[in-house]
Design an enzyme around this catalytic site. Sequence first.
Site, PDB file in Angstrom:
ATOM      1  N   HIS A 386       1.028  -1.208   0.140  1.00 33.54           N
ATOM      2  CA  HIS A 386       0.016   0.002   0.137  1.00 33.54           C
ATOM      3  C   HIS A 386       0.784   1.165   0.047  1.00 33.54           C
ATOM      4  O   HIS A 386       0.423   2.316  -0.170  1.00 33.54           O
ATOM      5  CB  HIS A 386      -0.959   0.036   1.272  1.00 33.54           C
ATOM      6  CG  HIS A 386      -2.205   0.544   1.140  1.00 33.54           C
ATOM      7  ND1 HIS A 386      -2.298   1.635   0.047  1.00 33.54           N
ATOM      8  CD2 HIS A 386      -3.205   1.089   1.988  1.00 33.54           C
ATOM      9  CE1 HIS A 386      -3.511   2.020   0.069  1.00 33.54           C
ATOM     10  NE2 HIS A 386      -4.160   1.751   1.287  1.00 33.54           N
ATOM     11  N   ASP A 390      -2.307   2.150  -4.583  1.00 36.68           N
ATOM     12  CA  ASP A 390      -3.688   2.704  -3.842  1.00 36.68           C
ATOM     13  C   ASP A 390      -4.677   1.765  -4.037  1.00 36.68           C
ATOM     14  O   ASP A 390      -4.532   0.745  -4.804  1.00 36.68           O
ATOM     15  CB  ASP A 390      -3.936   4.211  -4.333  1.00 36.68           C
ATOM     16  CG  ASP A 390      -2.776   5.172  -4.140  1.00 36.68           C
ATOM     17  OD1 ASP A 390      -2.114   4.969  -3.026  1.00 36.68           O
ATOM     18  OD2 ASP A 390      -2.605   6.145  -4.751  1.00 36.68           O
TER      19      ASP A 390
END
Length: 415
Positions: A386, A390
Amino acid sequence: MAIEIKVPVLPESVADATIATWHVKPGESVSRDQNLVDIETDKVVLEVVAPDDGVISEIIKEEGDTVLQEEVIAKFEAGASGDAKADSGDDKKDTASKEDSSKDEKKEEAKEETSSADLDVLSPAVRRLVAEHNLDPKQIPASGKGGRLTKEDVEKFIKDGGASAKSSESKKDSGSAPVSAGLREEKRVPMTRLRKRIAERLVEAQHTAAILTTFNDINMKEVVELRARYKEQFEKVHGTRLGFMSFFVKATVEALKRYPAVNASIDGDDIVYHGYYDIGVAVSSPRGLVVPVLRDADTMSLAEIEAKIREFGEKARDNKLTVEDMTGGTFTISNGGVFGSLMATPIINPPQSGILGMNRMEDRPVVINGEIVIRPMMNVALSYDHRIIDGRESVGFLKTIKEFIEDPARMLLDL
């Protein structure tokens, strides 16, 4: 002539190795190119073979010892005769007298010695099969060079039913022995170097990356029907079976083109975007999970992908994968479905930023155009870092794979 047996030159990223298994003993005669010892590194198992016919005069490094490249591990006498090839006249007289006194005992000893000698010259893959199925190598017809037993010989013997008799005999023998109830046994064995390395990398991934997983399900109907329609013709033309993995590799490459962050990696404070698509394919081996890499997967056809994956699988079973086979990779695919997994969250393979997990396919009721129908469905998962990927990109990436698999013609039309 005395020859030093040394550790081979190790791959660039490997600092040392471990003596895994010696297949000969000091004083034993060996033939040229016979495997003497298996040396295990973090990634591959190296075989060291005899340079000529002769005798192992001394073993310097024992099993379990850590060694460096080109370190001397044994001494070899070329052209010499050892225990396996020569006996003195006195030994022969003693043997003859023993045969006269106890023929049954001598026959049993000879059988054990022959079996032991046979096992010493077998390759690791053949030894494993022989041990797993409780087989006597002398009973298996050998077709290899110099009368050596090959893996194919053992598999054919098992397929023809040769293993069933041995198994039943084994069961009878074991059934006659008393079995103690309520045993609480424990067995402690050291981790292999590969298992240690796998553990280190998995922990590293958990500690250094912000791993998240997103899921989706895929209707496999179109791919299943396409495969069934062309399976026989595909195998006849290309010499390899048509599986599902090649479709997923192709779909993954197309999705990576649309979402380049998933194909990127982090190097310090920089993001490295890779302009090529080297897809790692997780393969189970006797030593653990390994990830050989399909180089430039975007340029490969379905047939080339299937053939390469099959080659990787065979090399993994025989411990023949090289460091070059497993180096690099920009993204990984892991198929837990072959083991029956319904839903899993794969762990990314550092320094990569994403991994696709496939699971088993099963018929389920789904709603299509307002009607409940039965379709072959598969759950898929994308674990991603992450820090650079995204939620929008991860969901879009997995959705793109879903669309390509559910309508494979889009891959051909580049839609």
